[in-house]
Design a protein around this motif. Structure first.
Motif, PDB file in Angstrom:
ATOM      1  N   ALA A   1      -7.437 -15.115  16.333  1.00 14.23           N
ATOM      2  CA  ALA A   1      -6.858 -13.732  16.320  1.00 14.23           C
ATOM      3  C   ALA A   1      -5.852 -13.598  17.436  1.00 14.23           C
ATOM      4  O   ALA A   1      -5.948 -14.629  18.487  1.00 14.23           O
ATOM      5  CB  ALA A   1      -8.010 -12.982  16.566  1.00 14.23           C
ATOM      6  N   SER A   2      -4.952 -12.645  17.587  1.00 15.87           N
ATOM      7  CA  SER A   2      -4.323 -12.609  18.740  1.00 15.87           C
ATOM      8  C   SER A   2      -4.502 -11.433  19.534  1.00 15.87           C
ATOM      9  O   SER A   2      -5.094 -10.347  19.055  1.00 15.87           O
ATOM     10  CB  SER A   2      -2.722 -12.067  18.114  1.00 15.87           C
ATOM     11  OG  SER A   2      -2.035 -13.305  17.434  1.00 15.87           O
ATOM     12  N   SER A   3      -4.773 -11.540  20.730  1.00 15.65           N
ATOM     13  CA  SER A   3      -5.179 -10.652  21.689  1.00 15.65           C
ATOM     14  C   SER A   3      -4.124  -9.361  21.562  1.00 15.65           C
ATOM     15  O   SER A   3      -2.985  -9.507  21.379  1.00 15.65           O
ATOM     16  CB  SER A   3      -5.459 -11.109  23.008  1.00 15.65           C
ATOM     17  OG  SER A   3      -4.357 -11.376  23.591  1.00 15.65           O
ATOM     18  N   LEU A   4      -4.551  -8.274  22.331  1.00 19.09           N
ATOM     19  CA  LEU A   4      -3.644  -7.067  22.206  1.00 19.09           C
ATOM     20  C   LEU A   4      -2.393  -7.554  23.244  1.00 19.09           C
ATOM     21  O   LEU A   4      -1.392  -6.713  23.277  1.00 19.09           O
ATOM     22  CB  LEU A   4      -4.516  -5.784  22.817  1.00 19.09           C
ATOM     23  CG  LEU A   4      -5.414  -5.449  22.055  1.00 19.09           C
ATOM     24  CD1 LEU A   4      -5.811  -4.193  22.598  1.00 19.09           C
ATOM     25  CD2 LEU A   4      -5.125  -5.229  20.583  1.00 19.09           C
TER      26      LEU A   4
ATOM     27  N   ILE B   1     -16.313  -7.573   9.513  1.00 22.02           N
ATOM     28  CA  ILE B   1     -16.381  -7.488  11.112  1.00 22.02           C
ATOM     29  C   ILE B   1     -14.964  -6.812  11.401  1.00 22.02           C
ATOM     30  O   ILE B   1     -13.847  -7.176  10.995  1.00 22.02           O
ATOM     31  CB  ILE B   1     -16.367  -8.743  12.005  1.00 22.02           C
ATOM     32  CG1 ILE B   1     -17.535  -9.486  11.569  1.00 22.02           C
ATOM     33  CG2 ILE B   1     -16.210  -8.415  13.304  1.00 22.02           C
ATOM     34  CD1 ILE B   1     -17.464 -11.103  12.009  1.00 22.02           C
ATOM     35  N   TYR B   2     -15.222  -5.471  11.924  1.00 20.65           N
ATOM     36  CA  TYR B   2     -14.019  -4.702  12.320  1.00 20.65           C
ATOM     37  C   TYR B   2     -14.220  -3.905  13.621  1.00 20.65           C
ATOM     38  O   TYR B   2     -15.404  -3.465  13.811  1.00 20.65           O
ATOM     39  CB  TYR B   2     -14.021  -3.335  11.231  1.00 20.65           C
ATOM     40  CG  TYR B   2     -13.341  -4.114   9.821  1.00 20.65           C
ATOM     41  CD1 TYR B   2     -12.048  -3.979   9.540  1.00 20.65           C
ATOM     42  CD2 TYR B   2     -14.330  -4.299   9.077  1.00 20.65           C
ATOM     43  CE1 TYR B   2     -11.615  -4.657   8.172  1.00 20.65           C
ATOM     44  CE2 TYR B   2     -13.948  -4.844   7.766  1.00 20.65           C
ATOM     45  CZ  TYR B   2     -12.711  -4.939   7.358  1.00 20.65           C
ATOM     46  OH  TYR B   2     -12.271  -5.639   6.061  1.00 20.65           O
ATOM     47  N   GLY B   3     -13.235  -3.924  14.578  1.00 17.32           N
ATOM     48  CA  GLY B   3     -13.319  -3.159  15.899  1.00 17.32           C
ATOM     49  C   GLY B   3     -12.458  -4.023  16.819  1.00 17.32           C
ATOM     50  O   GLY B   3     -11.719  -4.794  16.547  1.00 17.32           O
ATOM     51  N   VAL B   4     -12.625  -3.291  17.920  1.00 17.50           N
ATOM     52  CA  VAL B   4     -11.880  -3.846  19.028  1.00 17.50           C
ATOM     53  C   VAL B   4     -12.927  -4.556  20.051  1.00 17.50           C
ATOM     54  O   VAL B   4     -14.005  -3.953  20.371  1.00 17.50           O
ATOM     55  CB  VAL B   4     -11.331  -2.585  19.913  1.00 17.50           C
ATOM     56  CG1 VAL B   4     -10.532  -3.413  21.047  1.00 17.50           C
ATOM     57  CG2 VAL B   4     -10.016  -2.059  19.103  1.00 17.50           C
ATOM     58  N   PHE B   5     -12.874  -5.732  20.231  1.00 14.92           N
ATOM     59  CA  PHE B   5     -13.692  -6.701  21.284  1.00 14.92           C
ATOM     60  C   PHE B   5     -12.966  -7.047  22.328  1.00 14.92           C
ATOM     61  O   PHE B   5     -12.144  -7.528  22.551  1.00 14.92           O
ATOM     62  CB  PHE B   5     -14.112  -7.577  20.227  1.00 14.92           C
ATOM     63  CG  PHE B   5     -14.731  -7.212  19.008  1.00 14.92           C
ATOM     64  CD1 PHE B   5     -16.290  -7.182  18.850  1.00 14.92           C
ATOM     65  CD2 PHE B   5     -14.092  -7.017  17.773  1.00 14.92           C
ATOM     66  CE1 PHE B   5     -16.864  -6.894  17.731  1.00 14.92           C
ATOM     67  CE2 PHE B   5     -14.655  -6.598  16.440  1.00 14.92           C
ATOM     68  CZ  PHE B   5     -16.154  -6.626  16.566  1.00 14.92           C
TER      69      PHE B   5
END
Length: 73
Positions: free
Chosen positions: A28-31, A52-56
């Motif tokens: 994944a790419s980070s913010l 899996i959905y959300g900000v981690f």
């Protein structure tokens, strides 16, 4: 310690690939634009019927070893 924030949207059928032996990691790419590869097992407690959905927030030690994953949204 380093931290990275990820927005994860992984449908259940893709997560199921882990159990079939086809996938072991989440890329994944980070913010902030960094690309991160993590074991899918680190997200196992966040799996729902939808996936899996959300900000981690993912925390690493000084040797870049995974310490933990926390859902922040």
């Amino acid at each position: 310690m380093a931290k990275v924030v990820l927005n994860v949207a992984l449908p259940a059928f893709k997560y199921e690939a882990m159990y079939a032996g086809l996938a072991k990691n989440l890329v994944a790419s980070s913010l902030d634009g960094r690309k991160v590869q993590l074991p899918l097992s680190a997200f196992q407690r966040f799996v729902t019927h939808q996936g899996i959905y959300g900000v981690f927030e993912v925390e690493f030690d000084d040797m870049n070893k995974l310490i933990g994953v926390t859902q922040i949204r």
